[in-house]
Design a protein around this motif. Sequence first.
Motif, PDB file in Angstrom:
ATOM      1  N   VAL A  87       0.644  -1.390   0.402  1.00 18.70           N
ATOM      2  CA  VAL A  87       0.041  -0.497  -0.061  1.00 18.70           C
ATOM      3  C   VAL A  87       1.302   1.350  -0.141  1.00 18.70           C
ATOM      4  O   VAL A  87       1.817   1.072   0.506  1.00 18.70           O
ATOM      5  CB  VAL A  87      -0.881   0.137   1.541  1.00 18.70           C
ATOM      6  N   SER A  88       0.072   2.446  -0.622  1.00 22.22           N
ATOM      7  CA  SER A  88       1.033   3.329  -1.111  1.00 22.22           C
ATOM      8  C   SER A  88       1.991   4.566   0.724  1.00 22.22           C
ATOM      9  O   SER A  88       2.818   4.387   0.990  1.00 22.22           O
ATOM     10  CB  SER A  88       0.101   4.811  -0.651  1.00 22.22           C
ATOM     11  N   ARG A  89       0.930   4.194   1.564  1.00 19.62           N
ATOM     12  CA  ARG A  89       1.388   4.319   2.824  1.00 19.62           C
ATOM     13  C   ARG A  89       3.551   3.999   3.408  1.00 19.62           C
ATOM     14  O   ARG A  89       3.382   4.221   4.188  1.00 19.62           O
ATOM     15  CB  ARG A  89       0.797   4.458   4.252  1.00 19.62           C
ATOM     16  N   ALA A  90       3.432   2.346   3.253  1.00 18.91           N
ATOM     17  CA  ALA A  90       3.894   1.514   3.304  1.00 18.91           C
ATOM     18  C   ALA A  90       5.234   1.346   2.776  1.00 18.91           C
ATOM     19  O   ALA A  90       5.977   0.469   2.720  1.00 18.91           O
ATOM     20  CB  ALA A  90       3.403  -0.089   3.935  1.00 18.91           C
ATOM     21  N   LYS A  91       5.226   1.986   1.623  1.00 21.49           N
ATOM     22  CA  LYS A  91       6.051   1.983   0.561  1.00 21.49           C
ATOM     23  C   LYS A  91       7.678   2.430   1.661  1.00 21.49           C
ATOM     24  O   LYS A  91       8.809   2.230   0.851  1.00 21.49           O
ATOM     25  CB  LYS A  91       6.035   3.359  -0.577  1.00 21.49           C
ATOM     26  N   ILE A  92       7.754   3.512   2.463  1.00 17.46           N
ATOM     27  CA  ILE A  92       8.578   3.864   2.790  1.00 17.46           C
ATOM     28  C   ILE A  92       9.669   3.316   3.441  1.00 17.46           C
ATOM     29  O   ILE A  92      11.097   2.643   3.295  1.00 17.46           O
ATOM     30  CB  ILE A  92       8.130   4.928   3.817  1.00 17.46           C
ATOM     31  N   ILE A  93       8.808   2.159   3.859  1.00 16.97           N
ATOM     32  CA  ILE A  93       9.677   0.301   5.120  1.00 16.97           C
ATOM     33  C   ILE A  93       9.223  -0.254   3.766  1.00 16.97           C
ATOM     34  O   ILE A  93      10.353  -0.885   4.001  1.00 16.97           O
ATOM     35  CB  ILE A  93       8.755  -0.056   5.902  1.00 16.97           C
ATOM     36  N   ALA A  94       9.201  -0.269   1.972  1.00 19.36           N
ATOM     37  CA  ALA A  94       9.199  -1.239   1.961  1.00 19.36           C
ATOM     38  C   ALA A  94      10.300  -0.825   0.875  1.00 19.36           C
ATOM     39  O   ALA A  94      11.458  -1.438   0.373  1.00 19.36           O
ATOM     40  CB  ALA A  94       8.091  -1.382   0.538  1.00 19.36           C
ATOM     41  N   GLU A  95      10.658   0.402   0.418  1.00 14.20           N
ATOM     42  CA  GLU A  95      12.070   1.080   0.214  1.00 14.20           C
ATOM     43  C   GLU A  95      13.208   0.190   0.820  1.00 14.20           C
ATOM     44  O   GLU A  95      14.837  -0.026  -0.001  1.00 14.20           O
ATOM     45  CB  GLU A  95      11.798   2.013  -0.252  1.00 14.20           C
ATOM     46  N   VAL A  96      13.150   0.583   2.445  1.00 13.21           N
ATOM     47  CA  VAL A  96      14.296   0.373   3.029  1.00 13.21           C
ATOM     48  C   VAL A  96      14.610  -1.122   2.903  1.00 13.21           C
ATOM     49  O   VAL A  96      15.644  -1.675   2.984  1.00 13.21           O
ATOM     50  CB  VAL A  96      13.837   0.272   5.246  1.00 13.21           C
ATOM     51  N   LEU A  97      13.027  -1.746   2.136  1.00 10.84           N
ATOM     52  CA  LEU A  97      13.607  -3.366   2.113  1.00 10.84           C
ATOM     53  C   LEU A  97      14.231  -3.924   1.318  1.00 10.84           C
ATOM     54  O   LEU A  97      14.693  -4.427   1.323  1.00 10.84           O
ATOM     55  CB  LEU A  97      12.273  -4.106   2.678  1.00 10.84           C
ATOM     56  N   VAL A 108       5.656  -1.501  -5.615  1.00 11.11           N
ATOM     57  CA  VAL A 108       4.232  -0.864  -6.179  1.00 11.11           C
ATOM     58  C   VAL A 108       3.329  -1.324  -5.548  1.00 11.11           C
ATOM     59  O   VAL A 108       3.412  -2.159  -4.911  1.00 11.11           O
ATOM     60  CB  VAL A 108       4.140  -1.441  -7.723  1.00 11.11           C
ATOM     61  N   THR A 109       2.555  -0.205  -5.910  1.00 18.55           N
ATOM     62  CA  THR A 109       1.498  -0.571  -5.152  1.00 18.55           C
ATOM     63  C   THR A 109      -0.168  -1.477  -6.129  1.00 18.55           C
ATOM     64  O   THR A 109       0.408  -1.294  -7.053  1.00 18.55           O
ATOM     65  CB  THR A 109       0.118   0.726  -4.946  1.00 18.55           C
ATOM     66  N   ALA A 110      -0.991  -1.960  -5.564  1.00 19.54           N
ATOM     67  CA  ALA A 110      -2.069  -2.728  -6.307  1.00 19.54           C
ATOM     68  C   ALA A 110      -2.816  -2.478  -7.757  1.00 19.54           C
ATOM     69  O   ALA A 110      -2.695  -2.764  -8.531  1.00 19.54           O
ATOM     70  CB  ALA A 110      -2.823  -3.267  -5.470  1.00 19.54           C
ATOM     71  N   ASP A 111      -2.937  -0.741  -7.848  1.00 19.88           N
ATOM     72  CA  ASP A 111      -3.508  -0.188  -8.315  1.00 19.88           C
ATOM     73  C   ASP A 111      -2.684   0.405  -9.198  1.00 19.88           C
ATOM     74  O   ASP A 111      -3.280   0.519 -10.556  1.00 19.88           O
ATOM     75  CB  ASP A 111      -3.801   1.284  -8.070  1.00 19.88           C
ATOM     76  N   GLU A 112      -1.316   0.614  -9.111  1.00 15.99           N
ATOM     77  CA  GLU A 112      -0.046   0.786 -10.205  1.00 15.99           C
ATOM     78  C   GLU A 112      -0.322  -0.702 -11.030  1.00 15.99           C
ATOM     79  O   GLU A 112      -0.478   0.043 -11.921  1.00 15.99           O
ATOM     80  CB  GLU A 112       1.130   1.414  -9.388  1.00 15.99           C
TER      81      GLU A 112
END
Length: 169
Positions: A87-97, A108-112
């Motif tokens: 989800v968009s709001r979790a992209k920050i932690i996803a980028e860390v991962l 990416v998000t599902a919508d993207e």
Amino acid sequence: DITYGDLFRGASRIAAGLARRGISRGETVALMLPTGFDFLRAFQGTLLLGAVAVPIYPPVRLDRLAEYAERQGAILRSAGVRIMITVSRAKIIAEVLKSIVPTLKDVVTADELAGDPQARLKMSPQSRPDDPAFIQYTSGSTGSPKGVLLTHANLMANIRAWGRVIRLD
């Protein structure tokens, strides 16, 4: 309400989006999504493509993000994931991962992924019963998380067993 048609159309668009991003049959796709329609269509879209879903929990405690990143990073490295749907709001932690998982190239998000309403997977699913469907990881509360590869046959056996238990006909 979610109809089977809605789910199939959403999953087909996710599968097409994954294919456009270079994901192919047998590759692993991380799903860091809360329970809901995005998870359903992303999971089913991954299966439609013939890729292998790797569900992980989104972070819930801000005071334990370092521990979360370490544990989930180990899972993602173990599975060799190439892309993460979140989800968009979790992209920050996803980028860390992404920075600690060498194989993780895209977040990416599902919508993207499903952005083109005309996009549909151009092939029919080709999965066989013994093909991998998803990798389920233990919580890792007593050690490193361990993955179990579940096949399409495993999923169908579970669905049939639940159908018998709840007397679904």
